[in-house]
Design a protein around this motif. Structure first.
Motif, PDB file in Angstrom:
ATOM      1  N   ALA A  33       0.831  -1.209   0.000  1.00  0.00           N
ATOM      2  CA  ALA A  33       0.000   0.000   0.000  1.00  0.00           C
ATOM      3  C   ALA A  33       0.858   1.249   0.000  1.00  0.00           C
ATOM      4  O   ALA A  33       1.971   1.263   0.536  1.00  0.00           O
ATOM      5  N   GLY A  34       0.313   2.305  -0.597  1.00  0.00           N
ATOM      6  CA  GLY A  34       0.969   3.607  -0.577  1.00  0.00           C
ATOM      7  C   GLY A  34       1.964   3.786  -1.698  1.00  0.00           C
ATOM      8  O   GLY A  34       2.304   2.860  -2.433  1.00  0.00           O
ATOM      9  N   GLY A  35       2.446   5.008  -1.836  1.00  0.00           N
ATOM     10  CA  GLY A  35       3.472   5.293  -2.830  1.00  0.00           C
ATOM     11  C   GLY A  35       4.851   4.964  -2.292  1.00  0.00           C
ATOM     12  O   GLY A  35       5.060   4.881  -1.084  1.00  0.00           O
ATOM     13  N   ILE A  58      11.398  11.760  -4.611  1.00  0.00           N
ATOM     14  CA  ILE A  58      10.385  11.579  -5.649  1.00  0.00           C
ATOM     15  C   ILE A  58       9.340  10.600  -5.123  1.00  0.00           C
ATOM     16  O   ILE A  58       9.680   9.554  -4.575  1.00  0.00           O
ATOM     17  N   THR A  59       8.091  10.960  -5.279  1.00  0.00           N
ATOM     18  CA  THR A  59       7.024  10.046  -4.867  1.00  0.00           C
ATOM     19  C   THR A  59       5.813  10.278  -5.760  1.00  0.00           C
ATOM     20  O   THR A  59       5.922  10.858  -6.842  1.00  0.00           O
ATOM     21  N   ASN A  60       4.642   9.842  -5.325  1.00  0.00           N
ATOM     22  CA  ASN A  60       3.406  10.060  -6.077  1.00  0.00           C
ATOM     23  C   ASN A  60       2.277  10.358  -5.102  1.00  0.00           C
ATOM     24  O   ASN A  60       2.490  10.466  -3.897  1.00  0.00           O
ATOM     25  N   ARG A  61       1.071  10.486  -5.615  1.00  0.00           N
ATOM     26  CA  ARG A  61      -0.051  10.965  -4.803  1.00  0.00           C
ATOM     27  C   ARG A  61      -0.745   9.875  -3.990  1.00  0.00           C
ATOM     28  O   ARG A  61      -1.713  10.150  -3.289  1.00  0.00           O
ATOM     29  N   SER A  62      -0.293   8.653  -4.049  1.00  0.00           N
ATOM     30  CA  SER A  62      -0.989   7.569  -3.362  1.00  0.00           C
ATOM     31  C   SER A  62      -0.964   7.770  -1.845  1.00  0.00           C
ATOM     32  O   SER A  62       0.093   7.987  -1.247  1.00  0.00           O
ATOM     33  N   SER A  63      -2.136   7.674  -1.229  1.00  0.00           N
ATOM     34  CA  SER A  63      -2.253   7.814   0.227  1.00  0.00           C
ATOM     35  C   SER A  63      -2.104   6.482   0.959  1.00  0.00           C
ATOM     36  O   SER A  63      -1.836   6.454   2.159  1.00  0.00           O
TER      37      SER A  63
END
Length: 400
Positions: A195-197, A208-213
């Motif tokens: 789960a999650g980024g 660097i990451t993404n919008r996943s919560s």
């Protein structure tokens, strides 16, 4: 689970009785109607008026309901209840329950019960570990009573040990999980959920990451635990862990790959709900990068991260593998390609360009793709509802 349910909350005489008032309010916030029964000892810690004010219901403290002389209170309450909670459950009331004693209003309601009973023991660690208490708890479990484990921590006596009443929100989550697990079909199965980024460092302060919560993966982990599975959640998110789920924290895609690979052989099903960064910085800086007035701008060399879903798909033997595809266009076509290319058994696709769908929301709308069926689009609903629908299908595939 507790919406529109009728709940009898029995409060016995321990110092943790004050938490029962908070627990009663949480049940009501969940949509339940709550009636409280108190032992005489409990009234020494919290007054009946407190519970009457909180629940807007009369409180029973003796065998004959002073509010209604036409009924036998303990029988009518037992018949009325969908669920009965004992919070806190002292060693004394546990002993009476195990022996079938009904010498006051609370124990008489329990003796007349014919609906699920959940007890949350709370007492001194020595009382809890006493062989008699442990025998009584074993008897209650054999009788079908759901026993929630007490927490470890500072006790009223001033020293630490096992016996502290869990916090009210923990009690609610653990009780809901235990009630779901009574009909779960994955007991003994090993489920891994990501789960999650992922987080890829640029330097010690940037990444660097993404919008996943992580909310969708956490919901799936909860739904898997509700089925009775042994669930490991591998995540970079800091959300509260679902009840009954083991959590492993990671940061980067390579850490995620290592954690998933380590547990893959023992897994019956793997659900890759994590949003893995496609790229990472080739050589992260050891120190914080500073602006250079002589050379404005910044160029980063990015390299591809490992494709974790494809790696697992290439190495699976008995595992049921579920992947996710977050897209903004041509949803079904891209998802179908990913299902085949990654050698997944199920692919969950969602269009994150839509309102209330995908990253950060508490709701989601997904399309479920499998190898032998037409794509199935579920309605927009809460993420836990989506997760339960997904796990219902996974359960059918791995339960035997």
């Amino acid at each position: 689970m507790f919406t529109n349910k009728k709940i009898v909350l029995i409060v016995s005489g321990g110092v943790a009785a004050y938490k029962s008032a908070i627990f009663a309010r949480l049940l009501m916030k969940a949509g339940a109607v709550v009636r409280v029964v108190m032992t005489q000892a409990a009234t020494e810690f919290v007054t009946p008026k407190t519970f009457e004010a909180l629940t807007q219901q009369p409180v029973v403290t003796d065998l004959f309901d002073a509010h209604n002389d036409s009924v036998i209170a303990h029988v009518s309450l037992a018949d009325w209840a969908d669920y009965i909670f004992v919070v806190p459950a002292t060693a004394n009331i546990l002993a009476k329950m195990a022996a079938g004693i009904g010498d006051d209003a609370a124990t008489s309601v329990l003796l007349a019960r014919h609906t699920p009973v959940i007890v949350a023991p709370a007492m001194n660690v020595n009382m809890y570990e006493n062989p008699a208490t442990q025998r009584n708890l074993a008897t209650l479990r054999e009788d079908g009573v759901i026993v929630l484990e007490p927490a470890e921590g500072l006790l009223a006596e001033g020293y630490a040990g096992k016996g502290r009443l869990p916090e009210p929100d923990e009690i609610l989550a653990l009780a809901e999980l235990a009630l779901y697990q009574r009909t779960g079909q994955l007991t003994g199965k090993q489920i891994i959920v990501s789960a999650g980024g992922t987080v890829e460092p640029i330097d010690p302060v940037r990444f660097i990451t993404n919008r996943s919560s992580g909310k969708m993966g956490y919901a799936i982990a909860q739904a898997a635990a509700e089925q009775g599975a042994n669930v490991t959640l591998v995540t970079s998110s800091d959300l509260p862990a679902p009840a009954g789920v083991q959590t492993v924290h990671i940061q980067s895609a390579r850490e995620l790959l290592a954690a998933m690979t380590e547990r893959f052989e023992a897994a019956n099903a793997v659900i890759m709900a994590a949003a893995v960064s496609d790229y990472r910085v080739a050589t992260p800086a050891d120190q914080k990068m500073k602006k250079d007035a002589a050379n404005p701008g910044l160029t980063l060399e990015l390299v591809e991260n490992p494709d974790i879903l494809a790696t697992l798909g290439a190495n699976k033997t008995h595992q049921y593998l579920v992947g996710f595809a977050a897209e903004t266009q041509d949803l079904i076509n891209y998802a179908q390609q990913k299902l085949t290319k990654k050698n997944a058994d199920m692919l969950i696709a969602n269009d994150v360009s839509k309102a209330e769908v995908g990253f950060g929301y508490d709701t989601n709308q997904v399309t479920i793709l499998t190898r032998d069926a037409q794509p199935e689009t579920l309605p927009l609903q809460t993420k836990i509802a989506v997760a339960r629908e997904i796990m219902r299908r996974v359960t059918e595939a791995v339960k035997d």
